[in-house]
Design a protein around this motif. Sequence first.
Motif, PDB file in Angstrom:
ATOM      1  N   GLY A 236       2.718  35.035  -0.661  1.00 25.17           N
ATOM      2  CA  GLY A 236       4.111  34.923  -0.068  1.00 25.17           C
ATOM      3  C   GLY A 236       4.424  33.313   0.438  1.00 25.17           C
ATOM      4  O   GLY A 236       5.593  33.117   0.170  1.00 25.17           O
ATOM      5  N   ALA A 237       3.346  32.767   0.797  1.00 28.29           N
ATOM      6  CA  ALA A 237       3.647  31.504   1.325  1.00 28.29           C
ATOM      7  C   ALA A 237       2.453  30.632   0.960  1.00 28.29           C
ATOM      8  O   ALA A 237       1.317  31.127   0.560  1.00 28.29           O
ATOM      9  CB  ALA A 237       3.722  31.332   2.779  1.00 28.29           C
ATOM     10  N   TRP A 238       2.634  29.303   0.260  1.00 25.33           N
ATOM     11  CA  TRP A 238       1.484  28.572  -0.140  1.00 25.33           C
ATOM     12  C   TRP A 238       0.543  28.057   1.069  1.00 25.33           C
ATOM     13  O   TRP A 238       0.910  27.670   1.843  1.00 25.33           O
ATOM     14  CB  TRP A 238       2.184  27.276  -0.526  1.00 25.33           C
ATOM     15  CG  TRP A 238       1.342  26.071  -1.008  1.00 25.33           C
ATOM     16  CD1 TRP A 238       1.186  24.724  -0.555  1.00 25.33           C
ATOM     17  CD2 TRP A 238      -0.170  26.273  -1.833  1.00 25.33           C
ATOM     18  NE1 TRP A 238       0.080  24.069  -0.914  1.00 25.33           N
ATOM     19  CE2 TRP A 238      -0.747  24.957  -1.911  1.00 25.33           C
ATOM     20  CE3 TRP A 238      -0.756  27.062  -2.596  1.00 25.33           C
ATOM     21  CZ2 TRP A 238      -1.859  24.570  -2.565  1.00 25.33           C
ATOM     22  CZ3 TRP A 238      -1.564  26.906  -3.297  1.00 25.33           C
ATOM     23  CH2 TRP A 238      -2.142  25.796  -3.407  1.00 25.33           C
ATOM     24  N   SER A 239      -0.823  28.521   0.456  1.00 25.68           N
ATOM     25  CA  SER A 239      -1.952  28.072   1.404  1.00 25.68           C
ATOM     26  C   SER A 239      -3.115  27.723   0.573  1.00 25.68           C
ATOM     27  O   SER A 239      -3.414  28.506  -0.378  1.00 25.68           O
ATOM     28  CB  SER A 239      -2.073  29.002   2.466  1.00 25.68           C
ATOM     29  OG  SER A 239      -3.251  28.903   3.019  1.00 25.68           O
ATOM     30  N   ARG A 240      -3.802  26.540   0.737  1.00 32.58           N
ATOM     31  CA  ARG A 240      -5.067  26.314   0.084  1.00 32.58           C
ATOM     32  C   ARG A 240      -6.125  27.349   0.516  1.00 32.58           C
ATOM     33  O   ARG A 240      -7.272  27.391  -0.172  1.00 32.58           O
ATOM     34  CB  ARG A 240      -5.412  25.041   0.041  1.00 32.58           C
ATOM     35  CG  ARG A 240      -4.506  24.043  -0.302  1.00 32.58           C
ATOM     36  CD  ARG A 240      -4.951  22.287  -0.279  1.00 32.58           C
ATOM     37  NE  ARG A 240      -3.928  21.578  -0.851  1.00 32.58           N
ATOM     38  CZ  ARG A 240      -3.004  21.322  -0.066  1.00 32.58           C
ATOM     39  NH1 ARG A 240      -2.843  21.499   1.168  1.00 32.58           N
ATOM     40  NH2 ARG A 240      -2.013  20.352  -0.598  1.00 32.58           N
ATOM     41  N   GLU A 241      -5.817  27.546   1.664  1.00 35.41           N
ATOM     42  CA  GLU A 241      -7.220  28.165   2.368  1.00 35.41           C
ATOM     43  C   GLU A 241      -7.135  29.758   2.128  1.00 35.41           C
ATOM     44  O   GLU A 241      -8.280  30.301   2.421  1.00 35.41           O
ATOM     45  CB  GLU A 241      -7.028  28.061   3.905  1.00 35.41           C
ATOM     46  CG  GLU A 241      -6.642  26.612   4.328  1.00 35.41           C
ATOM     47  CD  GLU A 241      -7.593  25.501   3.900  1.00 35.41           C
ATOM     48  OE1 GLU A 241      -8.652  25.989   3.897  1.00 35.41           O
ATOM     49  OE2 GLU A 241      -7.142  24.583   3.643  1.00 35.41           O
ATOM     50  N   ARG A 242      -6.219  30.184   1.653  1.00 34.97           N
ATOM     51  CA  ARG A 242      -6.404  31.710   1.626  1.00 34.97           C
ATOM     52  C   ARG A 242      -5.631  32.138  -0.029  1.00 34.97           C
ATOM     53  O   ARG A 242      -4.892  31.939  -0.327  1.00 34.97           O
ATOM     54  CB  ARG A 242      -5.197  32.330   2.612  1.00 34.97           C
ATOM     55  CG  ARG A 242      -4.930  33.563   2.665  1.00 34.97           C
ATOM     56  CD  ARG A 242      -3.894  34.218   3.555  1.00 34.97           C
ATOM     57  NE  ARG A 242      -2.763  34.793   2.889  1.00 34.97           N
ATOM     58  CZ  ARG A 242      -2.400  35.946   2.888  1.00 34.97           C
ATOM     59  NH1 ARG A 242      -3.007  36.873   3.873  1.00 34.97           N
ATOM     60  NH2 ARG A 242      -1.422  36.272   2.091  1.00 34.97           N
ATOM     61  N   THR A 243      -6.951  33.147  -0.422  1.00 32.74           N
ATOM     62  CA  THR A 243      -6.690  33.762  -1.729  1.00 32.74           C
ATOM     63  C   THR A 243      -5.674  34.951  -1.562  1.00 32.74           C
ATOM     64  O   THR A 243      -6.022  35.823  -0.713  1.00 32.74           O
ATOM     65  CB  THR A 243      -7.847  34.123  -2.447  1.00 32.74           C
ATOM     66  OG1 THR A 243      -8.523  32.824  -2.730  1.00 32.74           O
ATOM     67  CG2 THR A 243      -7.459  34.847  -3.785  1.00 32.74           C
ATOM     68  N   PRO A 244      -4.666  35.180  -2.150  1.00 26.63           N
ATOM     69  CA  PRO A 244      -3.707  36.113  -1.441  1.00 26.63           C
ATOM     70  C   PRO A 244      -4.307  37.733  -1.909  1.00 26.63           C
ATOM     71  O   PRO A 244      -4.633  37.694  -2.827  1.00 26.63           O
ATOM     72  CB  PRO A 244      -2.496  35.840  -2.394  1.00 26.63           C
ATOM     73  CG  PRO A 244      -2.839  35.248  -3.417  1.00 26.63           C
ATOM     74  CD  PRO A 244      -3.809  34.384  -3.059  1.00 26.63           C
ATOM     75  N   PRO A 245      -4.114  38.686  -1.050  1.00 21.97           N
ATOM     76  CA  PRO A 245      -4.592  39.884  -1.431  1.00 21.97           C
ATOM     77  C   PRO A 245      -3.582  40.563  -2.292  1.00 21.97           C
ATOM     78  O   PRO A 245      -2.432  40.171  -2.791  1.00 21.97           O
ATOM     79  CB  PRO A 245      -4.091  40.509   0.072  1.00 21.97           C
ATOM     80  CG  PRO A 245      -3.101  39.971   0.441  1.00 21.97           C
ATOM     81  CD  PRO A 245      -3.074  38.380   0.212  1.00 21.97           C
ATOM     82  N   PRO A 246      -4.124  41.466  -3.061  1.00 20.81           N
ATOM     83  CA  PRO A 246      -3.194  42.248  -4.019  1.00 20.81           C
ATOM     84  C   PRO A 246      -1.905  42.913  -3.418  1.00 20.81           C
ATOM     85  O   PRO A 246      -2.053  43.552  -2.350  1.00 20.81           O
ATOM     86  CB  PRO A 246      -4.321  43.406  -4.445  1.00 20.81           C
ATOM     87  CG  PRO A 246      -5.618  42.972  -4.188  1.00 20.81           C
ATOM     88  CD  PRO A 246      -5.541  42.163  -3.034  1.00 20.81           C
ATOM     89  N   ARG A 247      -0.769  42.564  -4.145  1.00 23.01           N
ATOM     90  CA  ARG A 247       0.458  43.342  -3.692  1.00 23.01           C
ATOM     91  C   ARG A 247       1.546  43.311  -4.565  1.00 23.01           C
ATOM     92  O   ARG A 247       1.450  42.021  -5.418  1.00 23.01           O
ATOM     93  CB  ARG A 247       0.681  42.427  -2.351  1.00 23.01           C
ATOM     94  CG  ARG A 247       2.097  43.056  -1.874  1.00 23.01           C
ATOM     95  CD  ARG A 247       2.329  42.489  -0.361  1.00 23.01           C
ATOM     96  NE  ARG A 247       3.863  43.076   0.157  1.00 23.01           N
ATOM     97  CZ  ARG A 247       4.757  42.469   0.144  1.00 23.01           C
ATOM     98  NH1 ARG A 247       5.110  41.223  -0.590  1.00 23.01           N
ATOM     99  NH2 ARG A 247       6.052  42.981   0.490  1.00 23.01           N
TER     100      ARG A 247
END
Length: 391
Positions: A236-247
């Motif tokens: 939902g928002a850009w972050s290098r640190e976090r791979t997004p969860p399935p949604r």
Amino acid sequence: MDLDARERTNRPLLAAPHAQRALEIAERIVARAIAWTSERSTEHPETLGGFAGCLLVAEALARTGGSPPRPLRELAREALVVSPQRRGLYDGSAGLLVVLDALDRDGTAFARPRAALCAALAEDLLAARALDPADRPGFDLIRGAAGKLIALREVPDDVAAHVRTLFGELADRTAERIADPDPERAGIDIGVAHGFPGILAALNVALPHERALARRYVDLILAVSHAAGGARRWDGAWSRERTPPPRRAWCYQTAGVAAVLYDRAVVDGDDALRNLALDALRATIGEPEQAGWDDALCHGRSGVALIYAHVARDGDPFAREAERLALEVLRRYRDDAEFGYAAFNLVERAEEHRPQFLDAALGIALFLIEAAVPSERRWLPLLGLRPETRP
């Protein structure tokens, strides 16, 4: 993409008797929503939950032989009175203009009011100055410049030139934010509804031949993607640190963003981008249902099913999953609920009973109608997608 495949996306998702039940449910929702809106229009005058949304869904119902409780021209007049007080796609005249264009291909009905709406939106866009990636209402699809642009059937040359400059400068600022090594500052919205992918959606629909500018936004969208299971995924928002969860949702994350990239690939004839978008969408099919996944267009089953139908070919996994989701939406109808379905408020983390179009019952009613009968889906610009009309 061949034209025959494009036509097949318009086929119904439900077979009889499911299609008939879907139309019956939609008629109940429309009747309840129009009654609610008629009683409370002064409280909620400028939303697609109001008369513009009622008009769109009531017209679709009438095309199937259904009987809306109020005449369409009466609903249109009500919408023309209240919607122009604001200008956004989901809080005012831009949304009403998309609705009128969807219902009247030739642009002959309400010609003078429509011309006034177009002029007001053009004036708003010309008055816009530097767009800030942190100021979502200034540029986004829901209330901002992207939604106003998408509503203009024919963009005047001076508006196109001004928008080209505005969106080009916004791309520069967005690129700077993406490259910022400070994770606190670099955070930037990358959903279709409120983030910069909505700019690409507006270009796809309103200025499809602005290829150079559109490709800048394609590159930015790809720059904020993550690799997951051999496909691209968006948070939902850009972050290098976090791979997004399935949604799976239209408003945020992979399904909506990939659909906008798919449309750009079709416009440009770009097979590589088209395959990337389809791979990203294909990877969402097996994702488990998440908390707060309701039946609405915004962050629910109806919106995702429409995206799958938008890209589907007969019998492929997208077509099968769209059909499965349509049956699930139909199954989840509750006659004891005020509008048949509960909307999930992601902020409050609670169910609500509302008639609104994007994130509540009216949008579900339109989805059920679209799932039951063939349709050109000319209203899809409300989701930032190109209408599936035949050349």
